[in-house]
Design an enzyme around this catalytic site. Structure first.
Site, PDB file in Angstrom:
ATOM      1  N   HIS A 204      39.370  19.352  17.469  1.00 37.92           N
ATOM      2  CA  HIS A 204      38.561  20.382  18.096  1.00 37.92           C
ATOM      3  C   HIS A 204      39.685  21.791  17.845  1.00 37.92           C
ATOM      4  CE1 HIS A 204      36.869  22.876  21.148  1.00 37.92           C
ATOM      5  NE2 HIS A 204      35.763  22.446  20.809  1.00 37.92           N
ATOM      6  N   THR A 206      40.474  23.718  20.515  1.00 39.82           N
ATOM      7  CA  THR A 206      41.577  23.790  21.465  1.00 39.82           C
ATOM      8  C   THR A 206      42.359  22.765  21.489  1.00 39.82           C
ATOM      9  OG1 THR A 206      40.138  22.185  22.765  1.00 39.82           O
ATOM     10  CG2 THR A 206      39.621  24.414  23.049  1.00 39.82           C
ATOM     11  N   LYS A 207      42.543  21.721  20.745  1.00 38.35           N
ATOM     12  CA  LYS A 207      43.766  20.754  20.344  1.00 38.35           C
ATOM     13  C   LYS A 207      44.585  21.422  19.592  1.00 38.35           C
ATOM     14  CE  LYS A 207      41.305  17.335  22.285  1.00 38.35           C
ATOM     15  NZ  LYS A 207      40.302  18.086  22.931  1.00 38.35           N
ATOM     16  N   PHE A 208      46.063  20.996  19.871  1.00 36.32           N
ATOM     17  CA  PHE A 208      47.132  21.726  19.389  1.00 36.32           C
ATOM     18  C   PHE A 208      46.981  21.939  17.833  1.00 36.32           C
ATOM     19  CE2 PHE A 208      48.707  17.543  18.237  1.00 36.32           C
ATOM     20  CZ  PHE A 208      49.974  17.696  17.351  1.00 36.32           C
TER      21      PHE A 208
END
EC number: 2.6.1.50
Length: 405
Positions: A204, A206-208
């Site tokens: 996603h 928002t994941k790093f």
């Protein structure tokens, strides 16, 4: 310009929540997207458009799956459109039914992926140190209807995989892991991704490491992987030949192109996260009532979350008040995973007394606060944030008095 200069907080009236100027002119998010090499990404987009292959397991999807599998040292990676669909597909492919034991301290998708398929999530308490499911509490929750366990690697901190594996084997249960937080992390020197029957990753935004939106199921089980590939594409096996029930869970080529570009920068992303973590650790050490979640330096970790526990009995200020003050300063601190799945619908109605069995989950969900990190953060910003935290702690009585006026 992101920082507002000459805006040090010297009195509580300087706090934005009381009318002062925000410390930051732009919002500082916990999960602001990391971007890889823009030129390389756009080159891939041009190649995709030239090839005129936008979806249906194109070359970028296949390359992305292979590179994820190689990175994790796992036999199979099946990419999908998002991690929630990945959970649903893995649950269905493993033929889970009845009841499945999971932590309540997780993102709601873990529970929904079960309930969506009329499988009952049975909420288990967590270990207050690791924040992951407590193996010692699991066996008492197993019933004749239990078919599996889903462990969640919270913050990238692996579950006690060894203990969960022992329990699953003893009771003949399927074991899978929600590894949405754990790309790039290891357990006992082995990369997360190859444990249990399957593990689910999230890419996603928002994941790093992101693919705009996306997820994957990784497994060493040949039969399971074959089933998942069918399931994500309506059950098609070749042209006009449906041999299994399925849905549309495919990852698009543009998402895979972004995933490949992100993967090329994974070491840089992790290094920046690690530096940010070390800076927060240095600035917040020895502060009473504030506990920074620490990572095992002997394992690989992505350091993508900066997690604080606020002990209100010591600090004299609640976690929620802290979040309100920081948010007013454009520091978008977040409560995770508040208030716990068992206190959200429909589970709150189904299990009204679940909180009695989840004391550690209840405590932690009221203490945890996440702070911004990622490639958009740097030591100067972090020091401003931590100095503000220290200022708040030094003035809790004045803040409370002003609130009460």
């Amino acid at each position: 310009m992101t920082l507002i200069s000459d805006n040090l907080k010297t009195k509580i009236e300087d706090l934005a929540i009381f009318g002062g100027k925000p410390l930051f002119s732009e919002k500082q998010h916990v999960g602001r997207p990391n971007l890889g090499d823009r030129t390389q990404f756009l080159n891939r987009i041009n190649d995709m458009l030239d090839l005129n292959w936008l979806t249906n397991r194109g070359p970028f999807v296949k390359e992305f799956e292979q590179k994820i599998a190689d990175y994790l040292g796992v036999k199979h990676c099946v990419s999908v459109c998002n991690a929630t669909i990945a959970l649903e597909l893995a649950i269905r492919a493993l033929e889970l039914t009845g009841e499945v034991i999971i932590p309540s301290f997780t993102f709601i998708a873990t529970a929904h992926a079960l309930q969506w398929q009329e499988i009952t999530p049975v909420f288990c308490d967590i270990d207050p140190i690791t924040h992951t499911i407590d193996p010692d509490k699991i066996e008492s929750m197993i019933t004749p209807r239990t078919t599996g366990i889903i462990g969640v690697h919270v913050w990238g901190q692996p579950c006690n995989i060894e203990a969960l594996t022992t329990i699953a084997k003893k009771h003949n249960l399927k074991l899978m892991f929600d590894a949405a937080h754990a790309m790039g992390c290891s357990y006992q020197g082995k990369m997360i991704g190859s444990f249990g029957d399957a593990e689910v990753l999230s890419f996603h935004a928002t994941k790093f490491l992101n693919s705009f939106e996306g997820g994957a199921i990784v497994t060493n089980n040949d039969e399971l992987a074959e089933k998942l590939i069918l399931m994500e594409n309506f059950g098609f096996s070749g042209l006009d030949n449906v041999i299994y029930i399925g849905t549309n869970g495919k990852m698009s080529e543009v998402c895979a192109a972004m995933g490949l570009t992100s993967l090329e920068s994974i070491n840089e992303f992790i290094e920046i996260n690690h530096q940010n973590y070390q800076c927060y650790q240095q600035e917040l050490k020895d502060i009473k009532g504030i506990k920074l979640f620490t990572y095992n330096q002997q394992e690989q970790c992505n350091y993508q979350y900066i997690v604080l526990e606020i002990d209100e009995e010591i600090t004299n200020i609640s976690r929620d008040k802290f979040v309100d003050i920081l948010t007013a300063e454009n520091i978008i601190a977040r409560r995770y995973f508040y208030p716990g799945c068992h206190r959200m619908q429909p589970y709150k109605s189904y299990f009204p007394h679940a909180g009695l069995l989840l004391p550690e989950t209840e405590k932690l969900s009221n203490k945890v606060m996440l702070l911004p990190t990622g490639v958009n953060m740097n030591p100067d910003k972090i020091i401003k944030i931590t100095d503000l935290i220290k200022f708040i702690l030094d003035n809790t009585c004045s803040i409370a008095n002003k609130d009460n006026k």
